[in-house]
Write a protein that holds these residues in place. Structure first.
Motif, PDB file in Angstrom:
ATOM      1  N   GLU B 189       6.995  15.403  -0.255  1.00  0.00           N
ATOM      2  CA  GLU B 189       6.924  15.632  -1.705  1.00  0.00           C
ATOM      3  C   GLU B 189       7.180  14.338  -2.477  1.00  0.00           C
ATOM      4  O   GLU B 189       6.504  14.032  -3.456  1.00  0.00           O
ATOM      5  CB  GLU B 189       7.922  16.712  -2.123  1.00  0.00           C
ATOM      6  N   GLU B 190       8.149  13.588  -1.988  1.00  0.00           N
ATOM      7  CA  GLU B 190       8.420  12.300  -2.617  1.00  0.00           C
ATOM      8  C   GLU B 190       7.212  11.389  -2.539  1.00  0.00           C
ATOM      9  O   GLU B 190       6.839  10.711  -3.499  1.00  0.00           O
ATOM     10  CB  GLU B 190       9.589  11.622  -1.895  1.00  0.00           C
ATOM     11  N   ASP B 193       4.601  12.213  -4.970  1.00  0.00           N
ATOM     12  CA  ASP B 193       4.961  11.695  -6.285  1.00  0.00           C
ATOM     13  C   ASP B 193       4.591  10.216  -6.430  1.00  0.00           C
ATOM     14  O   ASP B 193       4.126   9.778  -7.481  1.00  0.00           O
ATOM     15  CB  ASP B 193       6.469  11.894  -6.490  1.00  0.00           C
ATOM     16  N   GLN B 210       7.755  24.045  -4.790  1.00  0.00           N
ATOM     17  CA  GLN B 210       7.042  22.804  -4.504  1.00  0.00           C
ATOM     18  C   GLN B 210       6.049  22.476  -5.617  1.00  0.00           C
ATOM     19  O   GLN B 210       5.991  21.341  -6.090  1.00  0.00           O
ATOM     20  CB  GLN B 210       6.293  22.933  -3.184  1.00  0.00           C
ATOM     21  N   VAL B 214       6.263  18.950  -7.683  1.00  0.00           N
ATOM     22  CA  VAL B 214       5.370  17.802  -7.525  1.00  0.00           C
ATOM     23  C   VAL B 214       4.221  17.738  -8.534  1.00  0.00           C
ATOM     24  O   VAL B 214       3.614  16.692  -8.693  1.00  0.00           O
ATOM     25  CB  VAL B 214       4.755  17.730  -6.110  1.00  0.00           C
TER      26      VAL B 214
END
Lengths: 457, 253
Positions: B189-190, B193, B210, B214
């Motif tokens: 997820e990071e 981003d 989620q 995101v």
């Protein structure tokens, strides 16, 4: 005699089934409890106790009866006569007279006596055979019926029996194989007692003729199998040169390009190729392909013989195409769809995806398919018998006559020969080597295919 | 409309005689993360796979309507699917590295597209892609080991690196975290981003948290229809449609 005993056994098991069924119903009604299993299982239980002992009696009679009767007749006979006879001939004569009294004319009195002895023994055996079958079935049913109580778990017992039956059936094939292997080994040992194993494996002269009569001036036989293995190898190489590209490309087309409808039609059609009797391929090779090969050889200035490694190998290649295409098609199909999507998703086209992702992933399985096809090619007989010739030439020229292991086995066993000379025994040694080679190829192939399967599951 | 990257208009999809998508129209902006949410079987993956024409692989699937990528129609016989797919990367639900080395996995795309002339260039692309996918430090000493030897989360980042190695403009992600544990999920997820700065990302997800974490835009699908689309904040706090409301509060799906 044995037909009517089968009828007898059939009647026995039918009535035992009916008996078992009604008996358990009666018993559970009497006790007022429900039986642990369904009535049919009790019936089957009685049936099995009837059937199997009867079968054992049946087969032991079928196997031993004749032998025992003959031994008795012969032992009496020799006692009377005291002369040396050829036992086999004597027995045949006695049997003939016994079965057909008109042959008795002109035979010695001893033989006629022995024949009547033989007939009476057969009659006794027959009567005791029927009696013992009936008795053993009754005993079996009696033993089983004592168990027919509602609290008896007939189903469990039946399942156990069925398991035994299945184990027995599967061990038949295994023991047969073991038996074949041992007979190969022992007969080969007899061969190697007369011919040195080094001569067999490394000498290049195959001249498997031995003097038939004492003192005959024919040359001593020579058993160097190198030309035979070389011929086998040559034919195999030609076959694989035909089958490998055709089979693999067919598989790629079927697995990746063909529509499901085409695939559904073409694949079984290809597999029919594998079902054509090999002798049919053989005369196709001999009648159509070999003359073509000869003509082709002449047109490029090579003197080709009417039967050649090339003709046999090419036809054999056609025969094993379905092995390669079918197995490789399965292997390519089992490459996960996600790999295809990954490759196509990056923007690879179909050809790149097949070349760089699918074939490398399927390679072990494809190699396995090739090895299985090779072991099939090595063991193939009829095509080479008809189309490759029988001359043990040590040559790398595919236009020449060659011979293969399987052909030499056929040649060694043709004709009236006792299994006591190196010529016929050589068949076993050749068979053993062939067996070892194909066994190893198969083991390696299966191992490769297995490892490949594990990787994706 | 100036910076819309993907413009879908009246997209219908049929699997045989069964209609899976009903007139989907959607406008996806450049360099944003758009989340497609909805219950199973609602057609969100089907829509995603229309964008890079992955549905072509399914024989019985028929797509009609219009999808424009950079103002170019892609639902057409004339579309060059290969160049379309090199422009649109895809990350799948289950990590699917090739049974090749880590290096070869990433090098695959640049090689087949002829993006590199020398070995050094290739190495550079592979390294930078792995860096962008946040995987380089973990695997730099074992680039020759098979990609399948990595953990699930690492495999998925390898697949992301593989996708971005051909320098796409759009990345489609089909439930990229559904096979991963929470820690690996957080890392991905990071990563999403970070990737947003350079790529337009469309992500299908079952997890509403989620999507909320995101994405900037969220589209809610239900039974093959696009029910509602809008800013993620708005969808999750104050949706217009009661079905959306019911879904995100967990009343069905």
């Amino acid at each position: 005699m044995f037909f009517w005993s089968l009828v007898l056994i059939a009647v026995g098991i039918f009535s035992s089934f009916i008996y078992g069924r009604s008996r358990i119903k009666l018993n559970s009604k009497k006790q007022g409890t429900k039986s642990k299993s369904l009535p049919n299982y009790y019936a089957q239980y009685v049936l099995m106790w009837c059937l199997f002992p009867a079968l054992i009696v049946y087969f032991s009679w079928a196997i031993f009866q004749e032998q025992i009767i003959q031994n008795i007749v012969i032992s009496n006979f020799e006692f009377i006569e005291g002369a040396v006879y050829n036992e086999g001939l004597l027995l045949a004569e006695i049997r003939n007279v016994a079965n057909n009294p008109s042959f008795a004319d002109g035979k010695s009195i001893e033989i006629i006596n022995a024949a009547s002895h033989y007939s009476s023994l057969r009659q006794i055996s027959q009567i005791s055979f029927y009696t013992s079958i009936i008795i053993i079935m009754l005993l079996g049913a009696l033993y089983a019926s004592q168990k027919l109580k509602p609290e008896f778990h007939a189903q469990h017992t039946i399942e156990k029996y069925i398991q035994y039956i299945l184990i027995f059936c599967s061990s038949v094939a295994i023991f047969t194989t073991i038996g074949i292997v041992f007979s190969l080994i022992f007969e080969s040992l007899r061969f190697f007692a007369e011919v040195s194993i080094f001569e067999f494996l490394f000498s290049t002269e195959w001249y498997p003729f031995i003097p038939i009569r004492e003192g005959q001036t024919a040359a001593e036989g020579s058993f160097g199998a190198v030309p035979i293995f070389a011929g086998t190898f040559l034919v195999m190489v030609v076959a694989m040169c035909v089958a490998a590209p055709l089979g693999l490309l067919t598989a790629i087309y079927l697995a990746e390009y063909a529509s499901p409808r085409v695939r559904k039609t073409v694949k079984p059609l290809l597999e029919i190729l594998a079902g054509i009797p090999t002798i049919v391929y053989g005369f196709f090779a001999f009648v159509s392909v070999a003359p073509f090969v000869k003509a082709f050889g002449q047109s490029i200035g090579i003197d080709a013989s009417p039967t050649s490694a090339l003709a046999a190998g090419m036809v054999m290649g056609v025969m094993i195409i379905p092995f390669i295409s079918s197995l490789s098609d399965d292997v390519i199909n089992s490459v996960p769809q996600s790999l295809r999507e990954a490759s196509l998703g990056i923007g690879a086209n179909k050809a790149e995806t097949i070349k760089k992702v699918i074939l490398p992933a399927a390679l072990p399985g494809i190699v396995g398919a090739f090895l299985l096809a090779i072991s099939r090619a090595i063991g193939e007989t009829m095509i080479v018998v008809v189309a490759a010739g029988t001359a043990p030439n040590l040559t790398g020229n595919p236009f020449e006559n060659v011979t293969t292991v399987t052909v030499q086995i056929v040649v060694a066993l043709i004709g009236d020969q006792e299994f006591d000379n190196p010529r016929t025994l050589s068949a076993f040694a050749l068979g053993l080597v062939l067996f070892v080679i194909t066994l190893f190829l198969n083991i390696i192939a299966l191992q490769i295919v297995k490892r490949y399967r594990e990787r994706y599951e | 409309m100036s910076n819309s990257k993907i413009l879908a208009n009246g997209v219908d999809v049929y699997y045989g005689s069964k209609q899976a998508l009903f007139g989907i129209s959607m406008d996806i902006k450049e360099k944003e993360v758009t989340a497609l949410i909805g219950p199973s079987g609602c057609g969100k993956s089907t829509f995603l796979r229309c964008i890079n024409r992955m549905n072509d692989l399914i024989e019985i699937c028929k797509v009609s309507g219009s999808i424009k990528v950079d103002n170019e129609e892609i639902i057409s016989e004339k579309t060059d699917v290969v160049s379309l797919r090199s422009k649109i990367g895809m990350v799948f639900q289950k990590p699917n590295p090739f049974p090749k080395s880590i290096f070869d996995n990433v090098a695959y795309g640049p090689t087949i597209h002829g993006l590199v002339d020398s070995k050094n260039d290739l190495e550079e692309i592979v390294h930078s892609s792995l860096k962008k996918a946040g995987l380089f430090d973990e695997v730099k000493d074992r680039l020759n080991e098979p990609g399948t030897s990595l953990s699930g989360g690492q495999q998925q980042r390898l697949c992301i690196a593989r996708a971005i190695a051909v320098n796409p403009e759009i990345i489609l992600m089909d439930e990229p975290c559904s096979a991963l544990d929470p820690i690996a999920t957080a890392i991905i997820e990071e990563l999403i981003d970070d990737l947003r700065l350079n790529y337009t990302i469309i992500i299908v997800t079952h997890s509403m948290q989620q999507a909320a974490r995101v994405s900037q835009k969220t589209c809610f699908f239900h039974l093959g229809e696009l029910i509602e689309t809008g800013e993620t904040n708005k969808i999750f706090t104050n949706p217009d449609n009661t079905k959306t409301q019911d879904y995100i509060t967990g009343r069905f799906g």
